[in-house]
Design a protein around this motif. Structure first.
Motif, PDB file in Angstrom:
ATOM      1  N   VAL A 136       0.865  -1.181   0.000  1.00 55.16           N
ATOM      2  CA  VAL A 136       0.000   0.000   0.000  1.00 55.16           C
ATOM      3  C   VAL A 136       0.903   1.232   0.000  1.00 55.16           C
ATOM      4  O   VAL A 136       1.804   1.347   0.823  1.00 55.16           O
ATOM      5  N   ILE A 137       0.641   2.129  -0.948  1.00 54.81           N
ATOM      6  CA  ILE A 137       1.337   3.425  -0.993  1.00 54.81           C
ATOM      7  C   ILE A 137       0.339   4.509  -0.646  1.00 54.81           C
ATOM      8  O   ILE A 137      -0.779   4.514  -1.158  1.00 54.81           O
ATOM      9  N   ARG A 138       0.742   5.415   0.211  1.00 53.63           N
ATOM     10  CA  ARG A 138      -0.098   6.574   0.532  1.00 53.63           C
ATOM     11  C   ARG A 138       0.562   7.834  -0.011  1.00 53.63           C
ATOM     12  O   ARG A 138       1.652   8.204   0.414  1.00 53.63           O
ATOM     13  N   LEU A 139      -0.105   8.474  -0.968  1.00 52.15           N
ATOM     14  CA  LEU A 139       0.342   9.775  -1.451  1.00 52.15           C
ATOM     15  C   LEU A 139      -0.566  10.825  -0.830  1.00 52.15           C
ATOM     16  O   LEU A 139      -1.720  10.956  -1.216  1.00 52.15           O
ATOM     17  N   LYS A 140      -0.056  11.544   0.137  1.00 54.31           N
ATOM     18  CA  LYS A 140      -0.870  12.562   0.801  1.00 54.31           C
ATOM     19  C   LYS A 140      -0.079  13.861   0.864  1.00 54.31           C
ATOM     20  O   LYS A 140       1.112  13.870   1.183  1.00 54.31           O
ATOM     21  N   ALA A 141      -0.749  14.921   0.500  1.00 51.13           N
ATOM     22  CA  ALA A 141      -0.128  16.245   0.491  1.00 51.13           C
ATOM     23  C   ALA A 141      -1.227  17.269   0.262  1.00 51.13           C
ATOM     24  O   ALA A 141      -2.332  16.921  -0.158  1.00 51.13           O
ATOM     25  N   LYS A 147       0.679  15.229  -6.665  1.00 54.30           N
ATOM     26  CA  LYS A 147       0.270  13.843  -6.392  1.00 54.30           C
ATOM     27  C   LYS A 147      -0.242  13.137  -7.644  1.00 54.30           C
ATOM     28  O   LYS A 147       0.129  12.006  -7.925  1.00 54.30           O
ATOM     29  N   SER A 148      -1.101  13.815  -8.404  1.00 50.50           N
ATOM     30  CA  SER A 148      -1.685  13.183  -9.596  1.00 50.50           C
ATOM     31  C   SER A 148      -0.621  12.921 -10.660  1.00 50.50           C
ATOM     32  O   SER A 148      -0.698  11.919 -11.379  1.00 50.50           O
ATOM     33  N   ALA A 235      -5.385   2.147  -8.036  1.00 46.95           N
ATOM     34  CA  ALA A 235      -5.163   3.524  -7.587  1.00 46.95           C
ATOM     35  C   ALA A 235      -6.492   4.142  -7.174  1.00 46.95           C
ATOM     36  O   ALA A 235      -7.456   4.139  -7.942  1.00 46.95           O
ATOM     37  N   LEU A 236      -6.539   4.652  -5.963  1.00 51.33           N
ATOM     38  CA  LEU A 236      -7.735   5.310  -5.426  1.00 51.33           C
ATOM     39  C   LEU A 236      -7.404   6.784  -5.240  1.00 51.33           C
ATOM     40  O   LEU A 236      -6.723   7.170  -4.297  1.00 51.33           O
ATOM     41  N   ASN A 237      -7.873   7.606  -6.174  1.00 55.60           N
ATOM     42  CA  ASN A 237      -7.525   9.028  -6.185  1.00 55.60           C
ATOM     43  C   ASN A 237      -8.642   9.857  -5.553  1.00 55.60           C
ATOM     44  O   ASN A 237      -9.817   9.504  -5.639  1.00 55.60           O
ATOM     45  N   VAL A 277      -4.538   8.040  -2.685  1.00 54.23           N
ATOM     46  CA  VAL A 277      -4.136   9.430  -2.883  1.00 54.23           C
ATOM     47  C   VAL A 277      -5.204  10.344  -2.289  1.00 54.23           C
ATOM     48  O   VAL A 277      -6.392  10.185  -2.586  1.00 54.23           O
ATOM     49  N   TYR A 278      -4.782  11.306  -1.449  1.00 52.21           N
ATOM     50  CA  TYR A 278      -5.761  12.238  -0.904  1.00 52.21           C
ATOM     51  C   TYR A 278      -5.123  13.563  -0.502  1.00 52.21           C
ATOM     52  O   TYR A 278      -3.923  13.639  -0.229  1.00 52.21           O
ATOM     53  N   ASN A 279      -5.958  14.597  -0.547  1.00 53.85           N
ATOM     54  CA  ASN A 279      -5.529  15.945  -0.165  1.00 53.85           C
ATOM     55  C   ASN A 279      -5.649  16.112   1.342  1.00 53.85           C
ATOM     56  O   ASN A 279      -6.689  15.815   1.926  1.00 53.85           O
ATOM     57  N   THR A 280      -4.606  16.638   1.948  1.00 45.03           N
ATOM     58  CA  THR A 280      -4.626  16.782   3.403  1.00 45.03           C
ATOM     59  C   THR A 280      -5.492  17.949   3.869  1.00 45.03           C
ATOM     60  O   THR A 280      -5.780  18.050   5.057  1.00 45.03           O
ATOM     61  N   GLU A 281      -5.942  18.832   2.947  1.00 47.88           N
ATOM     62  CA  GLU A 281      -6.889  19.867   3.361  1.00 47.88           C
ATOM     63  C   GLU A 281      -8.161  19.258   3.923  1.00 47.88           C
ATOM     64  O   GLU A 281      -8.894  19.913   4.666  1.00 47.88           O
ATOM     65  N   ALA A 282      -8.427  18.004   3.557  1.00 48.63           N
ATOM     66  CA  ALA A 282      -9.634  17.330   4.054  1.00 48.63           C
ATOM     67  C   ALA A 282      -9.604  17.168   5.568  1.00 48.63           C
ATOM     68  O   ALA A 282     -10.637  16.934   6.195  1.00 48.63           O
ATOM     69  N   TYR A 283      -8.419  17.297   6.197  1.00 48.59           N
ATOM     70  CA  TYR A 283      -8.338  17.146   7.645  1.00 48.59           C
ATOM     71  C   TYR A 283      -8.978  18.326   8.388  1.00 48.59           C
ATOM     72  O   TYR A 283      -9.321  18.208   9.566  1.00 48.59           O
ATOM     73  N   ILE A 284      -9.109  19.480   7.714  1.00 47.30           N
ATOM     74  CA  ILE A 284      -9.462  20.709   8.426  1.00 47.30           C
ATOM     75  C   ILE A 284     -10.774  20.580   9.195  1.00 47.30           C
ATOM     76  O   ILE A 284     -10.824  20.901  10.381  1.00 47.30           O
ATOM     77  N   PRO A 285     -11.873  20.106   8.578  1.00 43.90           N
ATOM     78  CA  PRO A 285     -13.113  20.017   9.349  1.00 43.90           C
ATOM     79  C   PRO A 285     -13.207  18.791  10.240  1.00 43.90           C
ATOM     80  O   PRO A 285     -14.163  18.650  10.990  1.00 43.90           O
TER      81      PRO A 285
END
Length: 635
Positions: A136-141, A147-148, A235-237, A277-285
């Motif tokens: 499993v690879i995690r691309l998070k930023a 990332k894409s 790949a799960l983007n 793959v996911y954007n870390t801005e999603a952590y904010i809420p």
């Protein structure tokens, strides 16, 4: 000659796409680094690096018609001038690069683009990881860090290695699909089958009695993986979309972990390699202080180094480097943007099109009129939605040394890409952000002043409205007055309004078994839970009537409201208030059911219809078995 000229000559001789680790080996060898030192610093096997380097020494020996080894690499070439033929080769290669159509920096960088810059050892780490069974690879930023683009190259490497590849982008999934965990898994399974050119046959494997997760796992194991002979890179983007639906995320992410662990004991799962793959801005809420998914190998995407920025400038055909021997122009760009991939590429794009001079770009960049105006305004709007983050960012940009921040706040600002953390100290991630946000904060009142003003206004609103005597929350009349006021205000601002209806499950049975006094105490306990969770300025909690509560959340999207509702549901259940009566309802503790509606108010709709929408969602929660949150169907 320089190491850059050596690399350019290698590319010009048909090795244009040098493996990232090959470039790393050459650069480190030029510095005199040993294979053992490289292996320790970059986490590779020393023998692997040595074998990889052997190909390079052979290629260089052919180009220069002399033995080239690691030992004599720099000694043999540094004082050796380029021949006119070699200079011509490099010039032709550079000319080909300059004639490449210039791409606006939007979306992933195409595979054949010269504007993709390798960031060793990132790419090679990813390529090596997908070769491992069950990996499993995690691309998070944060957004726009590349990332894409990296994902595109991982899938290309997998294809060239003979693997099957499937790429799912959760931006393609409808909100209704993501809100239903069963619907989400069926969507995932169907999309994988279609990309593998297999008939769906999903109904043959789906069994309600064993549940969605087991059905999905059986489908993957017994149908999809069983019918392919090679490894599958899945790949799960944009997985951050799933984070917006807590019920689905709470089940889906552990399922990915389970598949990863199955590879240790079920051979067919060794075919599966996941790239998440996911954007870390999603952590904010989110109400958390760590990543929502921490399985597998994390791949961090660093900013470009100064040398990589210089290389990107060259590939754009700009003369910032060649015509600036002292490096002042390049340094002025770095001093403003650091090595942020998107910010740098956008600047180079506009410089190439001569839309703006370098001096004008540097002057206007931190202003509303600059090329980054839209991105900076998006950040500013997000900070204003989260006063605690705004206050923290004001501290960071106001101090030249950085600021000591509370850990969760610092983590969220880092997740947005706004700050860098060194120990407990937060500094702006690039000078552009310091200049822009410092000006914004200085233009108006301080965040602390705004918070205090909002708090005073909120207290005044609370005093103006009637209060329910039992729970000390606003009563129905006060709630409806506040709703009407916000309906008109938010209609003018074109901003969303969310509404939560919360109902105590089977309160009448509790009153009958425990007595009315105990029922009143229960209502007070639930009211206190709601009061502790609903704390943002202008949010309003009310006792709507009987065992029913209503919560208004101005300027809150549906996903945020669902998260608030889930927190209320979980906190009430965690009270552990026992009930002895048997009504065919599972469990033996008091629970609540909740319904959520969200809408941007406008003159074409009535606020009464908005209330009915939330009440209908609440009734749906009750019909589905209670102790749950349901989002109104129009979302």
């Amino acid at each position: 000659m320089t190491i850059d000229e050596v690399l350019c000559l290698l590319r010009a001789r048909g090795q244009r796409n040098l493996n990232p680790i090959q470039e790393l080996v050459l650069r480190q060898a030029w510095k005199g680094q040993t294979y053992a030192g490289m292996a320790k610093e970059f986490h590779y096997d020393a023998n692997y690096l040595k074998n990889l380097a052997a190909e390079l020494w052979h290629g260089l020996s052919e180009i220069f018609e002399m033995p080239v080894t690691k030992t004599n690499f720099r000694i043999a070439l540094e004082d050796r001038p380029l021949t006119s033929e070699q200079r011509q080769e490099i010039a032709q290669f550079s000319s080909q690069l300059s004639q490449t159509p210039l791409e606006f920096p939007s979306g992933p960088v195409p595979l054949n683009s010269p504007f993709y810059i390798d960031r060793p050892p990132v790419e090679e780490l990813a390529y090596r990881e997908i070769a491992k069974p069950g990996s499993v690879i995690r691309l998070k930023a944060p957004r726009l860090m590349g990332k894409s683009s990296l994902l595109l190259r991982i899938l290309d490497r997998a294809t060239r290695s003979g693997y099957r590849t499937v790429s799912l982008d959760f931006q393609e999934a409808d909100a209704e699909i993501l809100a239903s965990f069963d619907g989400l898994l069926r969507w995932v399974c169907t999309r994988i089958a279609r990309q593998l050119d297999l008939p769906s046959q999903i109904d043959d494997y789906w069994d309600e009695e064993i549940g969605s997760k087991v059905s999905c796992t059986h489908y993957l194991q017994q149908y999809l993986l069983a019918r392919i002979d090679s490894p599958l890179v899945l790949a799960l983007n944009e997985v951050n979309r799933v984070f917006e639906y807590p019920n689905s995320a709470r089940e889906f992410l552990p399922l990915l972990r389970f598949w990863h662990e199955q590879a240790k004991q079920v051979s067919v799962f060794q075919k599966l390699r996941l790239v998440v793959v996911y954007n870390t801005e999603a952590y904010i809420p989110l109400n958390m202080n760590q990543s929502p998914f921490n399985v597998g190998r994390p791949i961090q995407l660093p900013e470009f180094s100064p040398a990589q920025v210089a290389e990107l400038v060259k590939r754009h055909g700009l003369s910032i480097v060649e015509d600036d021997p002292d490096g002042q122009q390049l340094q002025s760009l770095l001093d403003l943007l650091g090595g942020h991939p998107y910010l740098v590429r956008l600047a180079l794009y506009h410089l190439c099109h001569q839309d703006v001079s370098l001096e004008q770009l540097l002057l206007e960049a931190p202003t509303q009129a600059g090329i980054y105006g839209d991105r900076l305004r998006d950040y500013w709007a997000m900070l204003l939605d989260y006063p605690e983050l705004s206050a923290a960012m004001e501290q960071v940009v106001s101090s030249d040394e950085g600021a000591q921040l509370e850990s969760i706040v610092a983590y969220k600002l880092e997740s947005m890409g706004l700050v860098k953390l060194e120990g407990n100290c937060a500094t702006p991630s690039c000078p552009l952000y310091r200049l822009y946000f410092r000006a914004q904060f200085q233009r108006g009142e301080s965040t602390l002043d705004r918070l205090q003003k909002l708090e005073r206004e909120n207290q005044e609103l609370q005093r103006r409205y009637s209060v329910d005597e039992l729970t000390q929350l606003v009563n129905r009349r006060g709630f409806e007055e506040f709703l009407q006021q916000q309906w008109g205000l938010l209609a003018r601002e074109n901003a969303p309004l969310s509404l939560i209806f919360c109902d105590l499950d089977y309160l009448r049975f509790y009153n009958k078994a425990e007595g009315e006094a105990a029922g009143d105490r229960l209502l007070q306990q639930v009211a206190e839970v709601i009061r502790q969770i609903v704390r943002q300025p202008y949010d309003l909690a009310a006792r709507y009537g009987g065992e029913e509560f209503a919560i208004l959340l101005p300027k809150t999207e549906a996903a945020g409201a669902v998260q608030v509702a889930e927190r209320i549901r979980e906190r009430v259940k965690a009270l552990g208030i026992e009930r002895d009566y048997q009504i065919g309802f599972p469990g033996n503790t008091v629970t609540v059911s909740l319904g959520v509606a969200c809408q941007v108010p406008n003159s074409r709709h009535l606020w009464e219809d908005f209330v009915r929408s939330a009440q209908t969602a609440l009734e749906r929660s009750k019909q589905l078995g209670r102790d749950r949150v349901t989002l109104a169907s129009n979302h």
